[in-house]
Design an enzyme around this catalytic site. Structure first.
Site, PDB file in Angstrom:
ATOM      1  N   HIS A  27      -5.036  -4.675   8.284  1.00  0.00           N
ATOM      2  CA  HIS A  27      -4.630  -3.362   8.802  1.00  0.00           C
ATOM      3  C   HIS A  27      -4.915  -3.130  10.282  1.00  0.00           C
ATOM      4  O   HIS A  27      -4.685  -2.037  10.789  1.00  0.00           O
ATOM      5  CB  HIS A  27      -5.259  -2.227   7.987  1.00  0.00           C
ATOM      6  CG  HIS A  27      -4.663  -2.067   6.632  1.00  0.00           C
ATOM      7  ND1 HIS A  27      -4.699  -0.871   5.938  1.00  0.00           N
ATOM      8  CD2 HIS A  27      -3.999  -2.931   5.832  1.00  0.00           C
ATOM      9  CE1 HIS A  27      -4.096  -1.020   4.766  1.00  0.00           C
ATOM     10  NE2 HIS A  27      -3.657  -2.268   4.683  1.00  0.00           N
TER      11      HIS A  27
ATOM     12  N   ASN B 200      -2.486  -8.161  -2.360  1.00  0.00           N
ATOM     13  CA  ASN B 200      -3.505  -8.099  -3.406  1.00  0.00           C
ATOM     14  C   ASN B 200      -3.438  -6.831  -4.252  1.00  0.00           C
ATOM     15  O   ASN B 200      -3.991  -6.774  -5.351  1.00  0.00           O
ATOM     16  CB  ASN B 200      -4.907  -8.227  -2.798  1.00  0.00           C
ATOM     17  CG  ASN B 200      -5.223  -7.120  -1.820  1.00  0.00           C
ATOM     18  OD1 ASN B 200      -4.542  -6.954  -0.805  1.00  0.00           O
ATOM     19  ND2 ASN B 200      -6.267  -6.353  -2.095  1.00  0.00           N
ATOM     20  N   HIS B 201      -2.746  -5.791  -3.761  1.00  0.00           N
ATOM     21  CA  HIS B 201      -2.612  -4.564  -4.553  1.00  0.00           C
ATOM     22  C   HIS B 201      -1.314  -4.522  -5.377  1.00  0.00           C
ATOM     23  O   HIS B 201      -0.944  -3.465  -5.885  1.00  0.00           O
ATOM     24  CB  HIS B 201      -2.655  -3.338  -3.630  1.00  0.00           C
ATOM     25  CG  HIS B 201      -4.009  -3.079  -3.036  1.00  0.00           C
ATOM     26  ND1 HIS B 201      -5.141  -2.899  -3.800  1.00  0.00           N
ATOM     27  CD2 HIS B 201      -4.412  -2.984  -1.737  1.00  0.00           C
ATOM     28  CE1 HIS B 201      -6.178  -2.699  -3.005  1.00  0.00           C
ATOM     29  NE2 HIS B 201      -5.769  -2.747  -1.757  1.00  0.00           N
TER      30      HIS B 201
ATOM     31  N   HIS C  71      -2.724  -7.572   5.651  1.00  0.00           N
ATOM     32  CA  HIS C  71      -3.860  -7.204   4.797  1.00  0.00           C
ATOM     33  C   HIS C  71      -4.983  -6.482   5.523  1.00  0.00           C
ATOM     34  O   HIS C  71      -5.533  -5.505   4.994  1.00  0.00           O
ATOM     35  CB  HIS C  71      -4.452  -8.411   4.069  1.00  0.00           C
ATOM     36  CG  HIS C  71      -5.671  -8.069   3.241  1.00  0.00           C
ATOM     37  ND1 HIS C  71      -5.613  -7.211   2.154  1.00  0.00           N
ATOM     38  CD2 HIS C  71      -6.964  -8.451   3.347  1.00  0.00           C
ATOM     39  CE1 HIS C  71      -6.825  -7.096   1.633  1.00  0.00           C
ATOM     40  NE2 HIS C  71      -7.655  -7.823   2.334  1.00  0.00           N
TER      41      HIS C  71
ATOM     42  N   ASN D  11       0.817  -1.222   0.000  1.00  0.00           N
ATOM     43  CA  ASN D  11       0.000   0.000   0.000  1.00  0.00           C
ATOM     44  C   ASN D  11       0.847   1.265   0.000  1.00  0.00           C
ATOM     45  O   ASN D  11       0.354   2.356   0.276  1.00  0.00           O
ATOM     46  CB  ASN D  11      -0.909   0.045   1.232  1.00  0.00           C
ATOM     47  CG  ASN D  11      -1.889  -1.098   1.304  1.00  0.00           C
ATOM     48  OD1 ASN D  11      -1.964  -1.792   2.310  1.00  0.00           O
ATOM     49  ND2 ASN D  11      -2.645  -1.307   0.251  1.00  0.00           N
TER      50      ASN D  11
END
Length: 266
Positions: free
Chosen positions: A178, A67-68, A176, A40
């Protein structure tokens, strides 16, 4: 061997607080290796070359993704040559650039860091259990010190993965969601486990994003654009894992939070 694992770096705010506190954490705890999740790092989605180098300069030895990974197309320009950047190993095997694990030399020892992504409530990917089984079998021929960043949505999948590989890897650290969880433990066969290490970045946002737009989405269900909360207070989530150099088994795992409610104490 002591490993410092820092949770998801969120935007410029996350990079700045990492730069502030990582040197102090290293001075206090003396880790031999530092793993940082950077998926992120660039505006909350993905990572570019500048952010990658900035995290390394701050003190990261390995940067993991999630996933990003592909949300910022700039990653494709350098991931092939970025030896300290890994993406989930179960991304369409053989069809995408980058690597799913790395080995780093620490004095006379080798540490393997593996990145995997869960499948529950996540975008489609290859089976992380099957991929991990083959990969860990290969890595155990080179080292017993294996740390896994398991990037997944559900606690159950993270727990299942850690129990399945208990005694085969040194640690399974979840990323993931957070929010740092309160379940750090060592499983019976010697694998350290934490469902989620937490986030590094905006402390007053909602999972790092500006509150107003997230709340608006819940209230009216209308499409909106989420932006990283770069102006508010900040926090850092991490954990320390102590490993036995010979057996690779975990001896201790403890969580770290640095934020306005948990000030850093040197």
């Amino acid at each position: 061997m002591r490993i410092l694992f820092v949770g998801d770096i969120m935007g410029n705010a996350g990079q700045e607080i990492l730069e502030t506190y990582l040197p102090q954490l290293k001075q206090k705890y003396h880790p031999q290796a530092t793993v940082v999740n950077g998926e992120n790092a660039t505006r909350g989605k993905g990572i570019d070359r500048y952010a990658y180098k900035r995290l390394l300069s701050a003190g990261a030895d390995v940067i993991t993704m999630g996933n990003h990974t592909w949300d910022n197309p700039a990653i494709e320009e350098f991931i092939g040559e970025a030896k300290k950047l890994i993406r989930p190993a179960n991304f369409s095997a053989g069809q995408v650039p980058g690597r799913g694990y790395t080995l780093i030399q620490i004095n006379q020892l080798k540490l393997a860091v593996v990145n995997l992504q869960g499948r529950v409530f996540m975008a489609p990917s290859d089976d992380p259990f099957a991929i991990a089984e083959r990969l860990i079998k290969h890595l155990l021929k080179q080292t017993k010190l294996i740390v896994v960043d398991f990037h997944a949505e559900t606690t159950s999948e993270k727990e299942a993965f850690s129990w399945y590989f208990d005694g085969k890897v040194s640690a399974v650290i979840g990323t993931h969601t957070h929010v740092q969880t309160n379940d750090a433990r060592i499983l019976p066969q010697g694998t350290a486990f934490l469902s989620d290490v937490g986030m590094t970045g905006p402390y007053d946002g909602i999972l790092g994003m500006q509150r107003s737009e997230v709340i608006k989405r819940f209230v009216n269900q209308m499409p909106t654009r989420f932006e990283v909360d770069e102006q508010g207070r900040r926090g850092l989530g991490a954990c320390l894992v102590d490993l036995d150099d010979v057996s690779g088994k975990a001896k201790q795992i403890r969580t770290i939070q640095i934020n306005p409610d948990h000030p850093f104490m040197f």
